[in-house]
Each structure stands twice: as structure tokens, then as C-alpha cells.
Design a protein around this motif. Structure first.
Motif, mmCIF file in Angstrom:
data_model
loop_
_atom_site.group_PDB
_atom_site.id
_atom_site.type_symbol
_atom_site.label_atom_id
_atom_site.label_comp_id
_atom_site.label_asym_id
_atom_site.label_seq_id
_atom_site.Cartn_x
_atom_site.Cartn_y
_atom_site.Cartn_z
ATOM 1 N N PHE A 1 11.077 5.377 7.889
ATOM 2 C CA PHE A 1 10.335 6.605 8.179
ATOM 3 C C PHE A 1 9.038 6.665 7.388
ATOM 4 N N ILE A 2 8.025 7.191 8.044
ATOM 5 C CA ILE A 2 6.756 7.426 7.375
ATOM 6 C C ILE A 2 6.200 8.747 7.885
ATOM 7 N N GLU A 3 5.541 9.448 7.007
ATOM 8 C CA GLU A 3 4.961 10.726 7.380
ATOM 9 C C GLU A 3 3.913 10.556 8.472
ATOM 10 N N ASP A 4 3.683 11.604 9.212
ATOM 11 C CA ASP A 4 2.596 11.573 10.186
ATOM 12 C C ASP A 4 1.260 11.431 9.451
ATOM 13 N N ASP A 5 0.251 11.095 10.235
ATOM 14 C CA ASP A 5 -1.100 10.971 9.681
ATOM 15 C C ASP A 5 -1.161 9.950 8.544
ATOM 16 N N TYR A 6 -0.686 8.782 8.822
ATOM 17 C CA TYR A 6 -0.809 7.702 7.871
ATOM 18 C C TYR A 6 -1.805 6.676 8.421
ATOM 19 N N ALA A 7 -2.124 5.736 7.620
ATOM 20 C CA ALA A 7 -2.988 4.641 8.061
ATOM 21 C C ALA A 7 -2.448 3.327 7.514
ATOM 22 N N ILE A 8 -2.776 2.285 8.199
ATOM 23 C CA ILE A 8 -2.443 0.928 7.759
ATOM 24 C C ILE A 8 -3.737 0.206 7.438
ATOM 25 N N GLY A 9 -3.765 -0.414 6.312
ATOM 26 C CA GLY A 9 -4.943 -1.182 5.921
ATOM 27 C C GLY A 9 -4.597 -2.635 5.707
ATOM 28 N N TRP A 10 -5.551 -3.489 5.990
ATOM 29 C CA TRP A 10 -5.428 -4.915 5.676
ATOM 30 C C TRP A 10 -6.344 -5.216 4.496
ATOM 31 N N PHE A 11 -5.821 -5.953 3.556
ATOM 32 C CA PHE A 11 -6.559 -6.354 2.365
ATOM 33 C C PHE A 11 -6.386 -7.857 2.198
ATOM 34 N N ARG A 12 -7.265 -8.465 1.430
ATOM 35 C CA ARG A 12 -7.127 -9.890 1.180
ATOM 36 C C ARG A 12 -7.555 -10.202 -0.241
ATOM 37 N N GLN A 13 -6.985 -11.270 -0.748
ATOM 38 C CA GLN A 13 -7.332 -11.726 -2.086
ATOM 39 C C GLN A 13 -7.476 -13.230 -2.067
ATOM 40 N N ALA A 14 -8.691 -13.670 -2.306
ATOM 41 C CA ALA A 14 -8.975 -15.100 -2.378
ATOM 42 C C ALA A 14 -8.726 -15.591 -3.797
ATOM 43 N N PRO A 15 -8.483 -16.877 -3.953
ATOM 44 C CA PRO A 15 -8.241 -17.420 -5.296
ATOM 45 C C PRO A 15 -9.379 -17.095 -6.251
ATOM 46 N N GLY A 16 -9.037 -16.539 -7.395
ATOM 47 C CA GLY A 16 -10.038 -16.242 -8.404
ATOM 48 C C GLY A 16 -10.886 -15.019 -8.126
ATOM 49 N N LYS A 17 -10.558 -14.293 -7.074
ATOM 50 C CA LYS A 17 -11.350 -13.120 -6.727
ATOM 51 C C LYS A 17 -10.477 -11.867 -6.706
ATOM 52 N N GLU A 18 -11.130 -10.731 -6.771
ATOM 53 C CA GLU A 18 -10.406 -9.474 -6.688
ATOM 54 C C GLU A 18 -10.007 -9.201 -5.247
ATOM 55 N N ARG A 19 -8.981 -8.388 -5.105
ATOM 56 C CA ARG A 19 -8.542 -7.986 -3.775
ATOM 57 C C ARG A 19 -9.615 -7.111 -3.137
ATOM 58 N N ALA B 1 -0.966 -2.630 3.931
ATOM 59 C CA ALA B 1 -0.503 -1.519 3.110
ATOM 60 C C ALA B 1 -0.527 -0.239 3.928
ATOM 61 N N ALA B 2 0.295 0.710 3.525
ATOM 62 C CA ALA B 2 0.374 2.002 4.210
ATOM 63 C C ALA B 2 0.259 3.132 3.206
ATOM 64 N N ASP B 3 -0.428 4.174 3.618
ATOM 65 C CA ASP B 3 -0.539 5.389 2.793
ATOM 66 C C ASP B 3 -1.180 6.451 3.668
ATOM 67 N N THR B 4 -1.560 7.560 3.065
ATOM 68 C CA THR B 4 -2.258 8.589 3.833
ATOM 69 C C THR B 4 -3.601 8.037 4.320
ATOM 70 N N ILE B 5 -4.109 8.674 5.353
ATOM 71 C CA ILE B 5 -5.366 8.197 5.942
ATOM 72 C C ILE B 5 -6.473 8.157 4.898
ATOM 73 N N SER B 6 -6.600 9.219 4.130
ATOM 74 C CA SER B 6 -7.697 9.291 3.154
ATOM 75 C C SER B 6 -7.570 8.215 2.080
ATOM 76 N N ARG B 7 -6.363 7.992 1.607
ATOM 77 C CA ARG B 7 -6.177 6.999 0.540
ATOM 78 C C ARG B 7 -6.414 5.589 1.061
ATOM 79 N N ILE B 8 -5.962 5.302 2.281
ATOM 80 C CA ILE B 8 -6.206 3.977 2.841
ATOM 81 C C ILE B 8 -7.700 3.755 3.040
#
Length: 128
Positions: free
Chosen positions: A26-44, A96-103
Motif C-alpha cells: 500500500f502507498i498513499e495517494d498522490d505519490y511519485a516515483i523517481g529514478w536516480f542513478r549513481q556512477a562510480p565515484g560520483k554522487e547520486r 524511489a517513492a515518496d510524496t510528489i513534492s519530496r520526489i
């Protein structure tokens, strides 16, 4: 709620891959899914995100015109279609999943945000 990312692999420059982020639980309504990536030696870094409310999408500049994020509500899955891949796209990709604003804030890199749910990473390697 849990997220399962998949679809990574080895591809030559110019090729395509489609990543999937399957949600269970279950997840609350009004959520968002984000894609992130992290390359070697770099920040996400944030790549793209999509809102469950209205399907609004966001892309970081480096992937605009090449990547497309979409969702299939019936399958509880978000996809990231990656075309015209470049060696610099090589990274571990996470969803990752969280509220729309946080994503949105996290994907845009505006602030450091501890997002609620993360999937395991899937490795994308683009050879030149």
C-alpha cells in the motif's frame, strides 16, 4: 511498500534499455516515483520522476529527449525507456517513492531529501 527495479544490462552506445520499477504494498495517494542513478565515484543524481496524481513528468537536462518515463497503473509499475544511450549514462539506477513534492525536490537536486522507499539498484553499462 516495496520497490523492485530491474532491466539493467550491458548495451553499446546508441542502444536502448527499458528499466522497470514494480511496486508492491500500500502507498498513499498522490505519490511519485523517481529514478536516480549513481556512477562510480560520483554522487547520486536525479534522472526523472512521474506523479501518480496527474502523470506529470520531469527529466534532468542530460537525458531530455532520450529517456521517457511512464507508468502502468494496472501493473503498479513505472518504466524508464532509455534510448540513444551514452557511456556517461553508465551507473546503478535506483527507483524511489515518496510524496510528489519530496520526489520532485530530490530528483531536481534542490535539496538533500531522505526519500521514504528505495528499490535495489540495477546496473546499466554503456560501452563505447
Amino acid at each position: 511498500v516495496q520497490l523492485q527495479a530491474s532491466g539493467g544490462g550491458l548495451v553499446q552506445a546508441g542502444g536502448s534499455l527499458r528499466l522497470s520499477c514494480a511496486r508492491s504494498g500500500f502507498i498513499e495517494d498522490d505519490y511519485a516515483i523517481g529514478w536516480f542513478r549513481q556512477a562510480p565515484g560520483k554522487e547520486r543524481e536525479g534522472v526523472s520522476c512521474i506523479s501518480s496524481r496527474d502523470g506529470t513528468t520531469y527529466y534532468t537536462d542530460s537525458v531530455k529527449g532520450r529517456f521517457t518515463i511512464s507508468s502502468d497503473a494496472a501493473k503498479n509499475t513505472v518504466y524508464l525507456q532509455m534510448n540513444s544511450l551514452k557511456p556517461e549514462d553508465t551507473a546503478v539506477y535506483y527507483c524511489a517513492a515518496d510524496t510528489i513534492s519530496r520526489i520532485k525536490v530530490a530528483t531536481m537536486g534542490l535539496f538533500s531529501v531522505d526519500l521514504a522507499v528505495w528499490g535495489q539498484g540495477t546496473l546499466v553499462t554503456v560501452s563505447s
